[in-house]
Design an enzyme around this catalytic site. Structure first.
Site: not given
Ligand code: GAR
Length: 198
Positions: A91, A106-107, A139-141, A143
């Site tokens: 974003l 969420t990551h 934030d701007a970075g 993750d």
């Molecule tokens: C999740 O594991 C989320 O953490 C990841 O995509 C998956 C989405 O699962 N996001 C990233 O990797 C962002 N960098 P979902 O579509 O089943 O909710």
């Protein structure tokens, strides 16, 4: 009044589904935005009668234009919180300035290790024995925002990216729901890298 939540999702949308499945949730998911018209998350939203919008990166839209359009759509939904649940784009300033300290991501790794689009694969390739998931403010970075919560998941010898990601996602969905419920109830305060939910 229930809190208003906007969800950004690019793919399958199981994290979105977990938010939708909370019984008697103290929030309404007021809109789901995707950069991907094929995202199954959009179908899940529509099945719940939730407004959806696709803002695809297009040739006639530069990065700033795409970000401005996302900000415009989100602002129209008047969310208290914006939740990136499997949203695979970074974003920009229009969105960040519209919702300061109110965007959650969420990551699927224990940040600051393995940020970016391939957190599970990168952790596996590195050979870590423990990985997990992180919910953080955006934030701007990439993750890099202040961390709200983390859960650890052991890497098993026979794991491939898919099996490990599936186990991470079980923890991730529960953690995301828990944090969103806490944020809706109490909000949070940010002091540098420390976030407190009172
Ligand atoms: C999740 O594991 C989320 O953490 C990841 O995509 C998956 C989405 O699962 N996001 C990233 O990797 C962002 N960098 P979902 O579509 O089943 O909710």
């Amino acid at each position: 009044m229930p809190a208003r939540i906007a969800v950004l999702a690019s793919g399958g949308g199981t994290n979105l589904q977990a938010l939708l499945d909370v019984p008697d949730a103290p929030y309404d998911v007021v809109g789901v935005l995707s950069d991907n018209a094929e995202a199954h998350a959009l179908v899940r939203a529509q099945q719940h009668g939730i407004t959806t919008e696709v803002v695809s990166p297009r040739d006639d839209l530069d990065r700033g234009g795409w970000d401005a359009r996302v900000a415009e759509v989100l602002t129209g939904w008047r969310p208290d919180w914006v939740v990136c649940a499997g949203f695979m784009r970074v974003l920009g300033s229009h969105v960040l300035e519209a919702f300061p300290s109110r965007i959650v991501n969420t990551h699927p790794a224990l940040l600051p290790s393995f940020p970016g689009a391939h957190g599970v694969r990168d952790a596996l390739d590195y050979g870590v024995r423990i990985t997990g998931c992180t919910v953080h403010l955006v934030d701007a970075g990439v993750d890099t925002g202040p961390i709200l919560d983390q859960r650890a998941v052991a890497v098993l010898p026979q794991d491939d990216e898919e099996s490990l990601h599936e186990r991470i996602k079980v923890e991730e969905r529960a953690m995301l729901v828990d944090i969103v419920l806490q944020l809706c109830a109490h909000g949070c305060s940010v002091d540098g890298r420390k976030v407190t939910i009172p």
